[in-house]
Design a protein around this motif. Structure first.
Motif, PDB file in Angstrom:
ATOM      1  N   GLN A 219       0.824  -1.208   0.000  1.00 49.32           N
ATOM      2  CA  GLN A 219       0.000   0.000   0.000  1.00 49.32           C
ATOM      3  C   GLN A 219       0.855   1.253   0.000  1.00 49.32           C
ATOM      4  O   GLN A 219       0.567   2.221  -0.705  1.00 49.32           O
ATOM      5  CB  GLN A 219      -0.929   0.007   1.216  1.00 49.32           C
ATOM      6  CG  GLN A 219      -1.924   1.176   1.231  1.00 49.32           C
ATOM      7  CD  GLN A 219      -2.836   1.179   0.010  1.00 49.32           C
ATOM      8  OE1 GLN A 219      -3.452   0.158  -0.321  1.00 49.32           O
ATOM      9  NE2 GLN A 219      -2.915   2.310  -0.688  1.00 49.32           N
ATOM     10  N   ASP A 245      -8.652  -5.461  -6.546  1.00 47.25           N
ATOM     11  CA  ASP A 245      -9.711  -4.929  -7.395  1.00 47.25           C
ATOM     12  C   ASP A 245      -9.052  -3.918  -8.322  1.00 47.25           C
ATOM     13  O   ASP A 245      -8.624  -2.846  -7.885  1.00 47.25           O
ATOM     14  CB  ASP A 245     -10.770  -4.251  -6.541  1.00 47.25           C
ATOM     15  CG  ASP A 245     -11.858  -3.573  -7.369  1.00 47.25           C
ATOM     16  OD1 ASP A 245     -11.801  -3.673  -8.625  1.00 47.25           O
ATOM     17  OD2 ASP A 245     -12.746  -2.938  -6.788  1.00 47.25           O
ATOM     18  N   SER A 248      -9.743  -0.316  -8.208  1.00 45.13           N
ATOM     19  CA  SER A 248      -9.386   0.464  -7.025  1.00 45.13           C
ATOM     20  C   SER A 248      -7.972   1.029  -7.108  1.00 45.13           C
ATOM     21  O   SER A 248      -7.559   1.806  -6.234  1.00 45.13           O
ATOM     22  CB  SER A 248      -9.504  -0.406  -5.767  1.00 45.13           C
ATOM     23  OG  SER A 248      -8.448  -1.361  -5.725  1.00 45.13           O
ATOM     24  N   PRO A 250      -5.036   3.416  -7.809  1.00 42.35           N
ATOM     25  CA  PRO A 250      -5.124   4.880  -7.878  1.00 42.35           C
ATOM     26  C   PRO A 250      -4.310   5.480  -9.014  1.00 42.35           C
ATOM     27  O   PRO A 250      -3.382   4.866  -9.538  1.00 42.35           O
ATOM     28  CB  PRO A 250      -4.523   5.303  -6.533  1.00 42.35           C
ATOM     29  CG  PRO A 250      -3.475   4.252  -6.276  1.00 42.35           C
ATOM     30  CD  PRO A 250      -4.066   2.966  -6.802  1.00 42.35           C
TER      31      PRO A 250
END
Length: 319
Positions: A219, A245, A248, A250
């Motif tokens: 992350q 996903d 999702s 960014p």
């Protein structure tokens, strides 16, 4: 001859085994130096080589001298110095492998230096020249910047005109990363590096992240990227981030899993890209960093040192 065998997961043994004989297309090599890699940890844990029966000869990387060649081998001759990145059973006094796995070793490169750059150097070359070809002005975040791959990757990024933000786990490793050329170093063990990486990249985020540190940093690496940045994920031993996903993700980033074998997918590419590493070394542009050197009989100690993440630089074994 002596060799290190794996008799079951975590069951290493150092002892006598028969000297192999090269078959058609194979070469028997006397091992001068064997490299220690995270892949070896995966084999020891039972993650890789599942199709291979026990006992399994440990190790894949090294440098040495040709002892004998099998039928049909014309590229190599007895007495010739060679190196290799993938020759299973390399934790041994002698190893046999296909001639297509070997590269000629220039006289100007010693055995320890060669064994330090084959697996890690070809990996770093793939990351910075093919998977994401670094351009002048690019800013890269390099995880484990004091490790075998990280130190070589830093140098190749700098060769290509990039800026390196290295992440390490201790102040002592930070000094090693700086000496190798890292422009900025973040000392972090808690996965809280993204904010610093964004700040050091002028508030935009980095162009590329090279992350082989496992799920704990995933992350943070996403957060450190700029719009349309590239995430180079590698290192299967520590596992993946789990199910993603894709919608999702960014900032229109590009995410991929880089495997060094794809960089050297033919014997011609293997030899050309190894030759480029050797030439950089001869020209003084690439400097392998050797950490600790162990006798072959202490292979288990070397693997434990690497697995603990306490080591810096390349770990080597000497038969």
């Amino acid at each position: 001859m002596k060799a290190v065998l794996l008799h079951h997961p975590d069951g290493l043994a150092y002892g006598d085994v028969p000297t192999p004989t090269p078959a058609k297309g194979e070469v028997l090599v006397e091992v001068a130096v064997a490299g220690v890699n995270f892949m070896d940890i995966g084999v020891r844990r039972g993650q890789f080589w599942l199709e291979m029966p026990y006992p399994k000869g440990m190790g894949v990387e090294g440098a040495g001298r040709v002892v004998a060649v099998g039928e049909g081998v014309v590229d190599f001759r007895p007495g010739q110095r060679v190196a290799w990145a993938y020759g299973p059973g390399s934790y041994a006094e002698m190893v046999v492998m296909p001639a297509t796995s070997l590269v000629p070793l220039p006289d100007a490169i010693d055995d320890r230096a060669a064994a330090s750059v084959m697996m890690a150097g070809l990996t770093a070359s793939h990351f910075a020249t093919e998977f994401y070809p670094v351009q002048p002005g690019d800013i890269a975040l390099v995880h484990a910047a004091a490790g075998g791959v990280g130190l070589l990757l830093t140098q190749i990024i700098k060769l290509r005109g990039g800026t390196v933000i290295g992440r390490v786990s201790s102040e002592s490793k930070a000094e090693i990363a700086r000496r190798t050329g890292a422009d900025h170093v973040i000392v972090d063990t808690a996965g809280e590096f993204a904010e610093a990486a964004v700040r050091l990249s002028g508030g935009e985020g980095v162009h590329v992240v090279y992350d082989g540190s496992g799920p704990a940093t995933f992350q943070g690496s996403l957060d450190a990227l700029r719009v349309a940045g590239t995430f180079c994920w590698y290192g299967p031993v520590l596992g993946g981030p789990g199910t993603l996903d894709i919608m999702s993700l960014p900032k229109s980033i590009k995410l991929g899993y880089a495997v060094f074998a794809h960089h050297v997918r033919t014997p011609e590419l293997l030899r050309a890209r190894a030759a480029r590493l050797f030439q950089w070394m001869i020209e003084g542009k690439l400097h392998p960093s050797i950490g600790q050197v162990y006798p072959l009989a202490e292979a288990a100690t070397a693997l434990a040192q690497m697995e603990s993440r306490a080591s810096a630089g390349k770990l080597l074994l000497i038969p």
